[in-house]
Write an enzyme that holds these catalytic residues in place. Structure first.
Site, short mmCIF file in Angstrom:
data_model
loop_
_atom_site.label_atom_id
_atom_site.label_comp_id
_atom_site.label_asym_id
_atom_site.label_seq_id
_atom_site.Cartn_x
_atom_site.Cartn_y
_atom_site.Cartn_z
N GLN A 96 0.85 -1.21 0.00
CA GLN A 96 0.00 0.00 0.00
C GLN A 96 0.87 1.24 0.00
O GLN A 96 0.38 2.35 -0.11
CB GLN A 96 -0.88 0.02 1.26
CG GLN A 96 -1.81 -1.17 1.37
CD GLN A 96 -2.38 -1.29 2.79
OE1 GLN A 96 -3.42 -0.69 3.10
NE2 GLN A 96 -1.73 -2.05 3.64
N HIS A 114 -1.66 1.24 -4.20
CA HIS A 114 -2.02 2.65 -3.98
C HIS A 114 -1.17 3.62 -4.81
O HIS A 114 -1.13 4.81 -4.53
CB HIS A 114 -1.93 3.01 -2.49
CG HIS A 114 -3.03 2.40 -1.67
ND1 HIS A 114 -3.05 2.42 -0.29
CD2 HIS A 114 -4.18 1.77 -2.04
CE1 HIS A 114 -4.15 1.81 0.15
NE2 HIS A 114 -4.85 1.40 -0.89
N CYS A 122 -1.22 13.16 -15.63
CA CYS A 122 -2.00 14.31 -16.09
C CYS A 122 -3.47 14.12 -15.70
O CYS A 122 -4.05 13.05 -15.91
CB CYS A 122 -1.87 14.48 -17.60
SG CYS A 122 -2.88 15.84 -18.22
N CYS A 125 -5.27 14.29 -19.77
CA CYS A 125 -5.00 13.27 -20.80
C CYS A 125 -4.51 11.95 -20.20
O CYS A 125 -4.40 10.95 -20.90
CB CYS A 125 -4.02 13.79 -21.85
SG CYS A 125 -2.32 13.92 -21.26
N CYS A 143 1.18 19.26 -17.40
CA CYS A 143 1.47 18.30 -18.48
C CYS A 143 1.79 19.08 -19.75
O CYS A 143 1.44 20.27 -19.87
CB CYS A 143 0.23 17.44 -18.69
SG CYS A 143 0.34 16.23 -20.01
N THR A 183 0.67 -2.90 8.72
CA THR A 183 -0.53 -2.19 8.26
C THR A 183 -1.62 -2.30 9.31
O THR A 183 -1.76 -3.34 9.95
CB THR A 183 -1.04 -2.72 6.90
OG1 THR A 183 -2.26 -2.02 6.57
CG2 THR A 183 -1.29 -4.21 6.88
N ALA A 226 9.01 -4.58 12.20
CA ALA A 226 9.24 -5.36 10.98
C ALA A 226 10.73 -5.42 10.65
O ALA A 226 11.23 -6.44 10.16
CB ALA A 226 8.47 -4.74 9.83
P1 OAD Z 1 -1.40 2.98 9.08
O1 OAD Z 1 -0.75 4.21 9.55
O2 OAD Z 1 -2.89 2.92 9.10
O3 OAD Z 1 -0.88 1.74 9.94
C1 OAD Z 1 0.47 1.54 10.17
C2 OAD Z 1 0.63 0.25 10.96
O4 OAD Z 1 2.01 -0.02 11.11
C3 OAD Z 1 0.02 0.29 12.38
O5 OAD Z 1 -0.77 -0.87 12.57
C4 OAD Z 1 1.25 0.28 13.29
O6 OAD Z 1 1.01 -0.41 14.50
C5 OAD Z 1 2.24 -0.46 12.43
N1 OAD Z 1 3.67 -0.18 12.70
C6 OAD Z 1 4.26 1.00 13.03
N2 OAD Z 1 5.58 0.88 13.13
C7 OAD Z 1 5.86 -0.41 12.86
C8 OAD Z 1 7.06 -1.18 12.77
N3 OAD Z 1 8.25 -0.61 13.01
N4 OAD Z 1 6.99 -2.48 12.45
C9 OAD Z 1 5.77 -3.06 12.22
N5 OAD Z 1 4.61 -2.40 12.28
C10 OAD Z 1 4.65 -1.10 12.58
O7 OAD Z 1 -0.81 2.68 7.61
P2 OAD Z 1 -1.41 1.71 6.48
O8 OAD Z 1 -2.05 0.52 7.07
O9 OAD Z 1 -0.33 1.52 5.49
O10 OAD Z 1 -3.74 5.20 1.75
O11 OAD Z 1 -2.52 2.65 5.86
C11 OAD Z 1 -3.23 2.20 4.74
C12 OAD Z 1 -3.53 3.34 3.82
O12 OAD Z 1 -4.14 4.41 4.56
C13 OAD Z 1 -2.31 3.99 3.19
O13 OAD Z 1 -1.85 3.32 2.07
C14 OAD Z 1 -2.82 5.35 2.84
C15 OAD Z 1 -3.55 5.67 4.13
O14 OAD Z 1 -4.54 6.62 4.06
C16 OAD Z 1 -3.89 6.14 0.85
O15 OAD Z 1 -3.26 7.19 0.88
C17 OAD Z 1 -4.88 5.79 -0.20
#
Ligand code: OAD
Length: 235
Positions: A96, A114, A122, A125, A143, A183, A226
């Site tokens: 993501q 994502h 653009c 276009c 563009c 995530t 991680a």
């Molecule tokens: P989030 O900010 O929602 O979640 C981040 C996750 O990473 C949380 O569950 C934390 O506990 C975990 N975390 C933090 N540090 C960590 C580490 N060192 N090791 C392992 N885990 C850790 O981010 P996403 O789940 O990526 O979308 O969010 C999903 C989407 O929401 C993103 O792609 C973005 C956002 O709005 C768009 O912009 C469309």
């Protein structure tokens, strides 16, 4: 760890879904955690097509700030461990993240559901171009056709790139081992890949510093960063 390495060795197809947490230790803020971007900013002001139509300069200033921050970040041992897993196993990485750190770490079987912050598209276009500059002069960029360019990322309320998403669903459906890394699993449809993999029979392993929405349904939860756990798995 031994048990997980045995699963890796036995798997015919492995997939992983990563989120902002894997890049946290590279110095890139997450969205919803402590110090997360969505605690300081409202997504509806910065990450929707309506926000861009209303104030393209504001949206671009925020993306330009993020590009600058990300440009200074380097992949961490978690990113490198996933690239190593790809070299040794049948593996698809679904991310993501828009930061490009998986590419820099050497991952090639990579599906960016994502989009990519280093791509400009653009708004009229649809022409896309890669622009690696940490800061774009003369915001908002245009563009060659004259219309405004936008960041090549998926905003709230938009569809995911169709072909990439189809391949992500396929990878989740065929995986017998599915890793969910860093995530919150709060944003759909990406988070739905976990259910898809699970209901198709995959063993699901979560790696996160905290409990998440999907923790109750996973087979194994590994609590920790991680960047520490993934190298142990790949060792
Ligand atoms: P989030 O900010 O929602 O979640 C981040 C996750 O990473 C949380 O569950 C934390 O506990 C975990 N975390 C933090 N540090 C960590 C580490 N060192 N090791 C392992 N885990 C850790 O981010 P996403 O789940 O990526 O979308 O969010 C999903 C989407 O929401 C993103 O792609 C973005 C956002 O709005 C768009 O912009 C469309």
């Amino acid at each position: 760890m031994d048990e997980i390495r045995r699963y890796l060795d036995a798997a015919r197809s492995i997939a992983a879904l990563t989120g902002a947490g894997i890049s946290a230790e590279s110095g890139i803020p997450t969205f919803r955690g402590l110090g997360g971007l969505w605690h300081q900013h409202r997504p509806e002001d910065l990450a929707t097509p309506q926000a861009f139509a209303r104030d393209p300069l504001l949206v671009w200033q925020w993306y330009d700030w993020r590009r600058n921050l990300i440009a200074r970040a380097r992949p961490n041992p978690g990113h490198f461990a996933l690239a190593e897993i790809e070299r040794r196993y049948p593996f698809t990485l679904i991310t993501q993240n828009v930061d490009g750190l998986h590419d820099l770490a050497g991952s090639r079987h990579l599906l960016k559901v994502h989009g990519d912050i280093w791509t400009l598209r653009c708004s009229s276009c649809g022409r896309e171009r890669h622009d690696p500059r940490p800061n774009i002069p003369d915001l908002p960029p245009r563009c060659t056709c004259g219309a405004l360019e936008r960041p090549g990322v998926v905003w709230f309320g938009e569809s995911l790139p169709a072909d990439t998403w189809r391949r992500a669903e396929q990878a989740a459906r065929h995986a017998d081992l599915f890793l969910v890394i860093g995530t919150s699993a709060a944003v759909y449809p990406a988070a739905g890949l976990v259910d898809l993999a699970k209901s198709a029979g995959a063993r699901v392993i979560e790696i996160n510093i905290e409990k998440t929405a999907i923790s109750p349904i996973v087979d194994i939860s590994l609590r920790g960063p991680a960047a520490q756990i993934l190298p142990e798995i790949a060792a």
